[in-house]
Write a protein that holds these residues in place. Structure first.
Motif, mmCIF file in Angstrom:
data_model
loop_
_atom_site.group_PDB
_atom_site.id
_atom_site.type_symbol
_atom_site.label_atom_id
_atom_site.label_comp_id
_atom_site.label_asym_id
_atom_site.label_seq_id
_atom_site.Cartn_x
_atom_site.Cartn_y
_atom_site.Cartn_z
ATOM 1 N N ASP A 1 -1.207 -1.051 -26.865
ATOM 2 C CA ASP A 1 -1.651 -2.306 -26.250
ATOM 3 C C ASP A 1 -1.970 -3.372 -27.292
ATOM 4 N N PHE A 2 -1.477 -3.167 -28.520
ATOM 5 C CA PHE A 2 -1.645 -4.112 -29.628
ATOM 6 C C PHE A 2 -3.071 -4.129 -30.190
ATOM 7 N N THR A 3 -3.908 -3.209 -29.775
ATOM 8 C CA THR A 3 -5.204 -3.066 -30.436
ATOM 9 C C THR A 3 -4.972 -2.627 -31.874
ATOM 10 N N THR A 4 -5.533 -3.378 -32.819
ATOM 11 C CA THR A 4 -5.286 -3.104 -34.236
ATOM 12 C C THR A 4 -6.589 -2.738 -34.927
ATOM 13 N N VAL A 5 -6.555 -1.635 -35.675
ATOM 14 C CA VAL A 5 -7.738 -1.133 -36.368
ATOM 15 C C VAL A 5 -7.375 -0.914 -37.838
ATOM 16 N N GLY B 1 -0.356 -12.592 -28.938
ATOM 17 C CA GLY B 1 -1.533 -12.949 -29.716
ATOM 18 C C GLY B 1 -1.351 -14.283 -30.424
ATOM 19 N N LYS C 1 -3.759 0.545 -41.688
ATOM 20 C CA LYS C 1 -3.785 -0.212 -40.432
ATOM 21 C C LYS C 1 -3.047 0.573 -39.358
ATOM 22 N N ARG D 1 -1.904 0.231 -35.138
ATOM 23 C CA ARG D 1 -1.851 -0.608 -33.936
ATOM 24 C C ARG D 1 -1.413 0.244 -32.762
ATOM 25 N N GLY D 2 -2.195 0.210 -31.687
ATOM 26 C CA GLY D 2 -1.900 1.007 -30.515
ATOM 27 C C GLY D 2 -0.870 0.382 -29.608
ATOM 28 N N ALA E 1 -7.544 3.119 -32.482
ATOM 29 C CA ALA E 1 -6.531 2.183 -31.989
ATOM 30 C C ALA E 1 -5.908 2.626 -30.681
ATOM 31 N N THR E 2 -6.075 3.882 -30.309
ATOM 32 C CA THR E 2 -5.408 4.396 -29.111
ATOM 33 C C THR E 2 -6.414 4.884 -28.101
ATOM 34 N N GLY E 3 -6.014 4.749 -26.853
ATOM 35 C CA GLY E 3 -6.797 5.356 -25.787
ATOM 36 C C GLY E 3 -6.286 6.767 -25.559
#
Length: 499
Positions: free
Chosen positions: A299-303, A222, A294, A296-297, A334-336
């Protein structure tokens, strides 16, 4: 860039555990683990004797117990740690007015702000760094590691290079040569997950990381983190030592070596983070109104999710439940499906000033309530163990087994009496493992454990030989809790008490 490595990072060695060993003679030279001791506990600090068995910060206490069942597992005594920390920070302020505490056990200082302009050569810096380390030991009985460099980054990495009780000075102009052979994990902010991603690009050392282009790092990590890591690998860090930095928020976060896959693990981790935030909030003398979580999943998706309370508070009974309410939604977003969480963080903002109350009593009360909520039963084996003589063999501890072989570990576990984590309430008192107490006839000591209506105490203090054990009813009127700060003050040399 400074010509002289005049920024120092002072880091106390295994601070919480070292304070416990200093105050409890029977634990010196033996594995000690400080943190949550219940079913949902997380290790805060492990002594170097415990680290031999692979125990480290942020590890679930349940895992630590399997690796070293005969370590002493103790609740934190923040009053004691704060008292010792004040002595260390006071010493640093005698050296220079520019002192930036980072936490209870570490700080940056800027020698260039000394009245005489500070040391002019690398050897002068080294001599001053060693003198600071010696004075810390003289005033506290504990050791610190010191790193010196031309930037905060280099000083921070240097302080960790030769722990414990190390002193590393990196001369100006040699920073890159010194950094290049180090593992990427040594750089500020590089955790196991980031190191694994860098490994895919063939970067295991700082030199290999530096060979990557900024665009490669940005593509992998990122824009913000990739760009920052590109600069860190080149030793580029222009941040100043800032003692009066305004506190706008208090936050902590952890990146986990393995993704957290289930809801109980996520909620346990967020509880531990929230407890640390509350602790820092109280230490800074603030209350807060807005809680932010915060997640972070993989795949680095952060919510992030936030909740604003009705009024500023420092009460963990309000702040921790708010964090737990927020983490469920943040983790789901944040997670699938079937994927986990790699990073969690908790922050508190909307800060206000307040008059600090009884920090240790509130924190210990919360820890006890949480362990009781876990519903762990009292075990008869522990009641039998508390009547044993000091330092029983490992087999005397119910459920204790020899630890798994760990490379470099000693062949035998030092014998340390270990009792169950069940805290017992009696007339509002909490008998927590490690807590300071005093008996009307037998004097000062500390709680080794409690169960089946009994509390076991080892009677000793910082300046006594290892003491003997006594077992009492939990409602024995002769036994009373003692403020841990009082114990810490009594253990300090007379010249350090006037801080």
């Amino acid at each position: 860039m400074r010509a002289v490595p005049s920024i120092l990072h002072i880091d106390m060695d295994a601070f919480f555990a070292a304070v416990e060993q200093r105050h409890k003679p029977s634990l010196r030279g033996k594995p000690v683990v400080v943190g949550g001791v219940g079913l949902r506990g997380v290790v805060s600090t492990a002594s170097y004797e415990a680290r031999v068995y692979g125990i480290g910060s942020a590890m679930p206490t349940a895992v630590a117990r399997r690796r070293c069942p005969n370590a002493a597992y103790l609740f934190p005594r923040f009053g004691a740690y704060h008292e010792v920390s004040q002595v260390v920070m006071g010493l640093l302020r005698e050296v220079t007015p520019l002192v930036e505490p980072v936490s209870l056990d570490e700080a940056f200082i800027d020698l260039a702000a000394m009245p005489d302009g500070g040391p002019g050569t690398v050897e002068d810096v080294r001599a001053l760094a060693r003198r600071i380390s010696d004075q810390v030991e003289q005033r506290t009985g504990l050791t610190a590691s010191v790193g010196a460099g031309t930037s905060k980054l280099v000083a921070k990495v240097a302080s960790d290079a030769e722990k414990p009780h190390g002193c590393v000075v990196v001369a100006g102009g040699s920073e890159q040569e010194w950094l290049d052979p180090l593992p990427v994990r040594k750089l500020w902010g590089v955790g196991p997950a980031t190191a694994d991603r860098l490994l895919k690009l063939g970067a295991t050392t700082v030199a290999q990381l530096r060979a990557l282009s900024e665009s490669e790092l940005v593509g992998l990590l990122g824009h913000a983190w990739g760009g920052q890591l590109y600069r860190l690998s080149r030793g580029q860090d222009d941040r100043e030592v800032s003692p009066d930095r305004e506190t706008k928020s208090v936050s902590v976060e952890d990146t986990y070596p393995h993704d957290l896959m289930d809801r109980p693990a996520i909620r346990a981790a967020i509880t531990e983070l929230a407890e640390r935030v509350v602790r820092r909030l109280k230490e800074s003398g603030h209350t807060g109104r807005t809680v932010t979580v915060k997640a972070r999943g993989h795949d680095f998706t952060t919510v992030t999710r936030s909740e604003t309370l009705a009024a500023p508070t420092d009460d963990p009974r309000l702040l921790i439940p708010a964090a737990l309410r927020l983490v469920d939604g943040a983790a789901d977003a944040a997670t699938g499906q079937m994927h986990g969480i790699r990073l969690l963080g908790v922050g508190i903002s909307g800060l206000a000033e307040y008059a600090q109350g009884d920090l240790i009593a509130e924190l210990e009360g919360l820890a006890a309530e949480e362990d009781e909520a876990d519903g762990e039963p009292e075990r008869e084996g522990e009641a039998a163990a508390v009547r044993a003589q000091p330092d029983p063999a490992p087999s005397a501890v119910p459920g204790a087994t020899a630890p798994s072989a760990v490379p470099g570990a000693p062949s035998a576990v030092p014998a340390v009496t270990l009792y169950g984590p069940v805290p017992v309430a009696s007339e509002g008192r909490r008998w927590l493992a490690g807590k300071d107490v005093r008996h009307a006839e037998r004097g000062p000591g500390w709680v080794q454990g409690a169960g089946l209506g009994r509390v076991t105490v080892r009677f000793e203090g910082p300046d006594t030989p290892p003491g003997r054990i006594g077992t009492f009813s939990v409602d024995d009127p002769a036994l009373e809790p003692v403020d841990s700060a009082e114990v810490a003050r009594a253990a300090l040399p007379a010249r350090a008490v006037g801080h």
